[in-house]
Design a protein around this motif. Structure first.
Motif, PDB file in Angstrom:
ATOM      1  N   MET A 288      64.820 -23.437 -13.276  1.00 14.33           N
ATOM      2  CA  MET A 288      63.385 -23.375 -13.177  1.00 14.33           C
ATOM      3  C   MET A 288      62.935 -22.025 -13.745  1.00 14.33           C
ATOM      4  N   LYS A 289      61.860 -22.043 -14.491  1.00 17.60           N
ATOM      5  CA  LYS A 289      61.321 -20.807 -15.066  1.00 17.60           C
ATOM      6  C   LYS A 289      60.525 -20.035 -14.018  1.00 17.60           C
ATOM      7  N   ALA A 290      60.477 -18.730 -14.213  1.00 13.29           N
ATOM      8  CA  ALA A 290      59.695 -17.882 -13.311  1.00 13.29           C
ATOM      9  C   ALA A 290      58.243 -18.345 -13.279  1.00 13.29           C
ATOM     10  N   TYR A 291      57.722 -18.784 -14.415  1.00 15.51           N
ATOM     11  CA  TYR A 291      56.337 -19.250 -14.473  1.00 15.51           C
ATOM     12  C   TYR A 291      56.116 -20.461 -13.563  1.00 15.51           C
ATOM     13  N   ASP A 292      57.083 -21.347 -13.476  1.00 12.92           N
ATOM     14  CA  ASP A 292      56.965 -22.521 -12.599  1.00 12.92           C
ATOM     15  C   ASP A 292      56.901 -22.098 -11.132  1.00 12.92           C
ATOM     16  N   ILE A 293      57.691 -21.094 -10.782  1.00 19.01           N
ATOM     17  CA  ILE A 293      57.654 -20.567  -9.411  1.00 19.01           C
ATOM     18  C   ILE A 293      56.298 -19.918  -9.157  1.00 19.01           C
ATOM     19  N   TYR A 294      55.790 -19.199 -10.143  1.00 18.76           N
ATOM     20  CA  TYR A 294      54.453 -18.580 -10.069  1.00 18.76           C
ATOM     21  C   TYR A 294      53.375 -19.628  -9.795  1.00 18.76           C
TER      22      TYR A 294
ATOM     23  N   MET B  55      46.965  -8.110 -10.549  1.00 21.56           N
ATOM     24  CA  MET B  55      48.072  -7.421  -9.899  1.00 21.56           C
ATOM     25  C   MET B  55      49.146  -8.422  -9.458  1.00 21.56           C
ATOM     26  N   PHE B  56      48.719  -9.565  -8.943  1.00 16.45           N
ATOM     27  CA  PHE B  56      49.660 -10.603  -8.519  1.00 16.45           C
ATOM     28  C   PHE B  56      50.540 -11.017  -9.687  1.00 16.45           C
ATOM     29  N   TYR B  57      49.930 -11.260 -10.828  1.00 14.40           N
ATOM     30  CA  TYR B  57      50.680 -11.664 -12.021  1.00 14.40           C
ATOM     31  C   TYR B  57      51.605 -10.535 -12.477  1.00 14.40           C
ATOM     32  N   ASP B  58      51.083  -9.314 -12.511  1.00 13.51           N
ATOM     33  CA  ASP B  58      51.859  -8.171 -13.007  1.00 13.51           C
ATOM     34  C   ASP B  58      53.065  -7.847 -12.138  1.00 13.51           C
ATOM     35  N   LYS B  59      52.963  -8.024 -10.841  1.00 10.41           N
ATOM     36  CA  LYS B  59      54.045  -7.683  -9.911  1.00 10.41           C
ATOM     37  C   LYS B  59      54.957  -8.864  -9.589  1.00 10.41           C
ATOM     38  N   PHE B  60      54.619 -10.028 -10.085  1.00 11.67           N
ATOM     39  CA  PHE B  60      55.328 -11.246  -9.709  1.00 11.67           C
ATOM     40  C   PHE B  60      56.830 -11.164  -9.980  1.00 11.67           C
ATOM     41  N   THR B  61      57.223 -10.775 -11.193  1.00 12.50           N
ATOM     42  CA  THR B  61      58.655 -10.794 -11.518  1.00 12.50           C
ATOM     43  C   THR B  61      59.433  -9.770 -10.694  1.00 12.50           C
ATOM     44  N   GLU B  62      58.822  -8.647 -10.376  1.00 12.53           N
ATOM     45  CA  GLU B  62      59.520  -7.644  -9.563  1.00 12.53           C
ATOM     46  C   GLU B  62      59.777  -8.164  -8.149  1.00 12.53           C
ATOM     47  N   ILE B  63      58.781  -8.814  -7.584  1.00 15.19           N
ATOM     48  CA  ILE B  63      58.968  -9.373  -6.237  1.00 15.19           C
ATOM     49  C   ILE B  63      59.949 -10.545  -6.286  1.00 15.19           C
ATOM     50  N   LEU B  64      59.888 -11.332  -7.346  1.00 14.07           N
ATOM     51  CA  LEU B  64      60.845 -12.427  -7.503  1.00 14.07           C
ATOM     52  C   LEU B  64      62.270 -11.876  -7.573  1.00 14.07           C
ATOM     53  N   ASN B  65      62.481 -10.787  -8.294  1.00 17.04           N
ATOM     54  CA  ASN B  65      63.817 -10.183  -8.369  1.00 17.04           C
ATOM     55  C   ASN B  65      64.302  -9.716  -7.002  1.00 17.04           C
ATOM     56  N   LEU B  66      63.411  -9.210  -6.193  1.00 14.51           N
ATOM     57  CA  LEU B  66      63.770  -8.813  -4.830  1.00 14.51           C
ATOM     58  C   LEU B  66      64.231 -10.028  -4.028  1.00 14.51           C
TER      59      LEU B  66
ATOM     60  N   THR C 204      68.600 -11.578 -12.940  1.00 13.58           N
ATOM     61  CA  THR C 204      67.320 -10.876 -12.955  1.00 13.58           C
ATOM     62  C   THR C 204      66.349 -11.580 -13.889  1.00 13.58           C
ATOM     63  N   VAL C 205      65.084 -11.400 -13.596  1.00 18.17           N
ATOM     64  CA  VAL C 205      64.009 -12.006 -14.365  1.00 18.17           C
ATOM     65  C   VAL C 205      63.170 -10.878 -14.952  1.00 18.17           C
ATOM     66  N   ASP C 206      62.972 -10.909 -16.271  1.00 11.96           N
ATOM     67  CA  ASP C 206      62.171  -9.881 -16.934  1.00 11.96           C
ATOM     68  C   ASP C 206      60.799 -10.381 -17.356  1.00 11.96           C
ATOM     69  N   SER C 207      60.677 -11.696 -17.537  1.00 15.28           N
ATOM     70  CA  SER C 207      59.390 -12.251 -17.959  1.00 15.28           C
ATOM     71  C   SER C 207      59.175 -13.606 -17.295  1.00 15.28           C
ATOM     72  N   MET C 208      57.972 -14.075 -17.373  1.00 16.99           N
ATOM     73  CA  MET C 208      57.615 -15.367 -16.781  1.00 16.99           C
ATOM     74  C   MET C 208      58.326 -16.532 -17.467  1.00 16.99           C
ATOM     75  N   GLU C 209      58.810 -16.326 -18.673  1.00 20.78           N
ATOM     76  CA  GLU C 209      59.486 -17.397 -19.405  1.00 20.78           C
ATOM     77  C   GLU C 209      60.982 -17.450 -19.128  1.00 20.78           C
ATOM     78  N   ASP C 210      61.501 -16.491 -18.376  1.00 21.19           N
ATOM     79  CA  ASP C 210      62.930 -16.477 -18.058  1.00 21.19           C
ATOM     80  C   ASP C 210      63.285 -17.577 -17.071  1.00 21.19           C
ATOM     81  N   GLU C 211      64.460 -18.161 -17.291  1.00 23.45           N
ATOM     82  CA  GLU C 211      65.001 -19.141 -16.354  1.00 23.45           C
ATOM     83  C   GLU C 211      65.615 -18.399 -15.174  1.00 23.45           C
ATOM     84  N   VAL C 212      65.390 -18.906 -13.985  1.00 25.26           N
ATOM     85  CA  VAL C 212      66.027 -18.368 -12.792  1.00 25.26           C
ATOM     86  C   VAL C 212      67.238 -19.253 -12.525  1.00 25.26           C
ATOM     87  N   ASP C 213      68.424 -18.691 -12.724  1.00 28.32           N
ATOM     88  CA  ASP C 213      69.661 -19.464 -12.638  1.00 28.32           C
ATOM     89  C   ASP C 213      70.106 -19.598 -11.178  1.00 28.32           C
TER      90      ASP C 213
END
Length: 128
Positions: free
Chosen positions: A1-7, A23-34, A60-69
């Motif tokens: 699933m892509k980070a964007y789908d989780i978003y 701010m929610f969009y900008d911080k999303f990947t950092e919180i997802l990595n946590l 780790t996820v760097d962008s909204m288009e990254d797959e979360v494995d």
């Protein structure tokens, strides 16, 4: 699933529209990595139950288009609630933050797969 789908799922849980909170969009990947780090033992239990190699380090996820494995039960169910809890807390919605956090933790516990292992008697003694 892509980070964007989780978003998108997280937005749905929070009844927010995309673009409402930069701010929610900008911080999303950092919180997802946590959350990915927190979920690693749960993901490894799923992988072990399938006979797959466990992850030594969390992806780790760097962008909204990254797959979360990670498995669907974690990405599609647990992560949206976990992220929603952080953003509700930031908005001062403490009741919703705690409710979403509990749903996140429950989803992680429900995702765990157990596997049978042999028990080795390390103490010795009489057989019963």
């Amino acid at each position: 699933m892509k980070a964007y789908d989780i978003y998108k799922r997280t937005l749905a849980i929070m009844f927010e529209d995309e673009g409402e909170d930069k701010m929610f969009y900008d911080k999303f990947t950092e919180i997802l990595n946590l959350l990915i780090c927190e979920a690693l033992p749960y993901e490894n239990s799923i992988r072990a139950s399938r006979g797959e190699a466990e992850l030594a380090l969390p992806p780790t996820v760097d962008s909204m288009e990254d797959e979360v494995d990670m498995s669907y039960s974690i990405c599609g169910v647990a992560f949206p609630y976990g992220i929603a809890s952080y953003f509700c807390r930031d908005d001062g919605e403490l009741y919703n933050a705690e409710m979403h956090r509990e749903k996140y933790l429950t989803a992680l516990r429900e995702a765990v797969k157990y596997r049978a292992v042999d028990i080795i008697d390390v103490y010795g003694g009489e057989e019963i």
